[in-house]
Motif scaffolding. Structure first.
Motif, PDB file in Angstrom:
ATOM      1  N   GLN A 230     -47.872  -7.805 115.890  1.00 48.79           N
ATOM      2  CA  GLN A 230     -48.846  -8.740 116.463  1.00 48.79           C
ATOM      3  C   GLN A 230     -49.778  -9.293 115.385  1.00 48.79           C
ATOM      4  O   GLN A 230     -50.103 -10.483 115.380  1.00 48.79           O
ATOM      5  CB  GLN A 230     -49.645  -8.063 117.576  1.00 48.79           C
ATOM      6  CG  GLN A 230     -48.819  -7.769 118.808  1.00 48.79           C
ATOM      7  CD  GLN A 230     -49.515  -6.872 119.808  1.00 48.79           C
ATOM      8  OE1 GLN A 230     -50.466  -6.139 119.490  1.00 48.79           O
ATOM      9  NE2 GLN A 230     -49.036  -6.909 121.044  1.00 48.79           N
ATOM     10  N   ILE A 231     -50.190  -8.438 114.473  1.00 44.34           N
ATOM     11  CA  ILE A 231     -51.030  -8.891 113.358  1.00 44.34           C
ATOM     12  C   ILE A 231     -50.253  -9.896 112.511  1.00 44.34           C
ATOM     13  O   ILE A 231     -50.800 -10.923 112.091  1.00 44.34           O
ATOM     14  CB  ILE A 231     -51.516  -7.696 112.512  1.00 44.34           C
ATOM     15  CG1 ILE A 231     -52.538  -6.874 113.305  1.00 44.34           C
ATOM     16  CG2 ILE A 231     -52.113  -8.162 111.191  1.00 44.34           C
ATOM     17  CD1 ILE A 231     -52.840  -5.502 112.714  1.00 44.34           C
TER      18      ILE A 231
ATOM     19  N   THR B 278     -45.264 -10.036 123.604  1.00 42.86           N
ATOM     20  CA  THR B 278     -44.608  -8.930 122.914  1.00 42.86           C
ATOM     21  C   THR B 278     -43.465  -8.375 123.741  1.00 42.86           C
ATOM     22  O   THR B 278     -43.606  -8.174 124.943  1.00 42.86           O
ATOM     23  CB  THR B 278     -45.636  -7.809 122.630  1.00 42.86           C
ATOM     24  OG1 THR B 278     -46.710  -8.353 121.858  1.00 42.86           O
ATOM     25  CG2 THR B 278     -45.006  -6.665 121.873  1.00 42.86           C
TER      26      THR B 278
ATOM     27  N   ARG C  27     -48.505  -3.225 117.107  1.00 40.23           N
ATOM     28  CA  ARG C  27     -49.761  -3.784 116.570  1.00 40.23           C
ATOM     29  C   ARG C  27     -49.511  -4.469 115.229  1.00 40.23           C
ATOM     30  O   ARG C  27     -50.047  -5.547 114.954  1.00 40.23           O
ATOM     31  CB  ARG C  27     -50.827  -2.694 116.424  1.00 40.23           C
ATOM     32  CG  ARG C  27     -51.537  -2.365 117.709  1.00 40.23           C
ATOM     33  CD  ARG C  27     -52.780  -1.497 117.498  1.00 40.23           C
ATOM     34  NE  ARG C  27     -52.521  -0.271 116.750  1.00 40.23           N
ATOM     35  CZ  ARG C  27     -52.042   0.855 117.262  1.00 40.23           C
ATOM     36  NH1 ARG C  27     -51.757   0.923 118.543  1.00 40.23           N
ATOM     37  NH2 ARG C  27     -51.868   1.913 116.501  1.00 40.23           N
ATOM     38  N   HIS C  28     -48.697  -3.852 114.381  1.00 45.99           N
ATOM     39  CA  HIS C  28     -48.343  -4.417 113.081  1.00 45.99           C
ATOM     40  C   HIS C  28     -47.678  -5.791 113.255  1.00 45.99           C
ATOM     41  O   HIS C  28     -48.031  -6.757 112.570  1.00 45.99           O
ATOM     42  CB  HIS C  28     -47.396  -3.446 112.359  1.00 45.99           C
ATOM     43  CG  HIS C  28     -46.897  -3.928 111.053  1.00 45.99           C
ATOM     44  ND1 HIS C  28     -47.579  -3.728 109.874  1.00 45.99           N
ATOM     45  CD2 HIS C  28     -45.775  -4.622 110.728  1.00 45.99           C
ATOM     46  CE1 HIS C  28     -46.898  -4.273 108.890  1.00 45.99           C
ATOM     47  NE2 HIS C  28     -45.799  -4.818 109.376  1.00 45.99           N
TER      48      HIS C  28
ATOM     49  N   ASN D 214     -55.790  -7.984 108.204  1.00 44.30           N
ATOM     50  CA  ASN D 214     -55.751  -6.832 109.097  1.00 44.30           C
ATOM     51  C   ASN D 214     -54.404  -6.126 109.022  1.00 44.30           C
ATOM     52  O   ASN D 214     -54.132  -5.217 109.807  1.00 44.30           O
ATOM     53  CB  ASN D 214     -56.023  -7.279 110.542  1.00 44.30           C
ATOM     54  CG  ASN D 214     -57.442  -7.748 110.712  1.00 44.30           C
ATOM     55  OD1 ASN D 214     -58.386  -7.105 110.284  1.00 44.30           O
ATOM     56  ND2 ASN D 214     -57.609  -8.913 111.318  1.00 44.30           N
TER      57      ASN D 214
ATOM     58  N   CYS E 111     -42.527 -10.228 118.446  1.00 44.03           N
ATOM     59  CA  CYS E 111     -43.731 -10.905 118.915  1.00 44.03           C
ATOM     60  C   CYS E 111     -43.553 -12.404 118.741  1.00 44.03           C
ATOM     61  O   CYS E 111     -43.076 -12.866 117.701  1.00 44.03           O
ATOM     62  CB  CYS E 111     -44.959 -10.441 118.143  1.00 44.03           C
ATOM     63  SG  CYS E 111     -45.427  -8.743 118.486  1.00 44.03           S
TER      64      CYS E 111
ATOM     65  N   ASP F 124     -46.332   1.998 119.328  1.00 45.74           N
ATOM     66  CA  ASP F 124     -47.609   1.282 119.473  1.00 45.74           C
ATOM     67  C   ASP F 124     -48.090   0.753 118.122  1.00 45.74           C
ATOM     68  O   ASP F 124     -48.553  -0.388 118.014  1.00 45.74           O
ATOM     69  CB  ASP F 124     -48.684   2.188 120.077  1.00 45.74           C
ATOM     70  CG  ASP F 124     -48.458   2.499 121.540  1.00 45.74           C
ATOM     71  OD1 ASP F 124     -47.620   1.831 122.195  1.00 45.74           O
ATOM     72  OD2 ASP F 124     -49.120   3.438 122.049  1.00 45.74           O
TER      73      ASP F 124
ATOM     74  N   THR G  63     -51.257  -3.869 108.388  1.00 43.81           N
ATOM     75  CA  THR G  63     -51.112  -2.425 108.274  1.00 43.81           C
ATOM     76  C   THR G  63     -49.856  -2.119 107.469  1.00 43.81           C
ATOM     77  O   THR G  63     -49.068  -3.010 107.172  1.00 43.81           O
ATOM     78  CB  THR G  63     -50.992  -1.793 109.675  1.00 43.81           C
ATOM     79  OG1 THR G  63     -49.902  -2.408 110.368  1.00 43.81           O
ATOM     80  CG2 THR G  63     -52.276  -1.991 110.473  1.00 43.81           C
TER      81      THR G  63
END
Length: 190
Positions: free
Chosen positions: A166-167, A47, A163-164, A138, A37, A159, A140
């Protein structure tokens, strides 16, 4: 204060991005990129993931490495969390293995070192620093099962890992904004 204000104005004119990668292994010879990312400063995250439709072969991370390096080469300053000891060497190694050009020389700001040498926290993990300075996180946790499933290219696991990642870049940018007025000051190691 004049110095800090001038420094912030100069930095605003630079092309800055935060970045992070997620891999199958800590060793770049055995592991490969699952995703990367790149977040241009104050803009949405870009991404690159191994299961992207544009990737010609899902068995290879070549496309992810190529796209990530191509994107990183657009910026004057790269900001990250432990990127000088992991992300950058991992990307460089994968690029050499895949016969791809390396990331061009640039100015790099690895924020873990500001946290480690200027703050007195019980942990310098991104999650912990963000939680203590901003009151929330946030972040993970990637479990071994999710990692194993991502290696097998299971969509739910990829997925989750995306997301991890991107956070991570968003929370790194949050901390960059907090640290920015102090980053021009010399760090002294004792």
């Amino acid at each position: 204060m004049f110095y800090v204000n001038n420094m912030i104005e100069i930095i605003k004119k630079l092309n800055i991005a935060t970045y992070d990668i997620e891999t199958t292994d800590l060793n770049a010879v055995y592991g490969h990129l699952l995703c990367a990312c790149v977040k241009p400063y104050n803009k949405p995250v870009k991404t690159f993931r191994i299961d992207d439709k544009r990737n010609p072969t899902l068995k290879s991370d070549r496309w992810v490495v190529e796209q990530t390096i191509k994107e990183l080469n657009k910026y004057d300053v790269l900001v990250g969390w432990y990127t000088t000891r992991f992300d950058r060497p991992f990307l460089d190694t994968r690029a050499l293995i895949r016969r791809i050009g390396l990331i061009k020389p640039h100015y790099s700001r690895d924020l873990i070192y500001f946290s480690r040498f200027r703050l007195k926290l019980i942990s310098n993990k991104l999650k912990f620093v963000h939680m203590n300075l901003l009151g929330k996180t946030n972040k993970t946790v990637i479990t071994p099962q999710i990692k194993d499933d991502a290696i097998r290219r299971e969509k739910y696991a990829l997925d989750f890992i995306v997301r991890h990642c991107q956070i991570d870049v968003r929370e790194t940018e949050d901390l960059y904004n907090i640290f920015l007025p102090h980053l021009g000051q010399k760090l002294v190691r004792k």
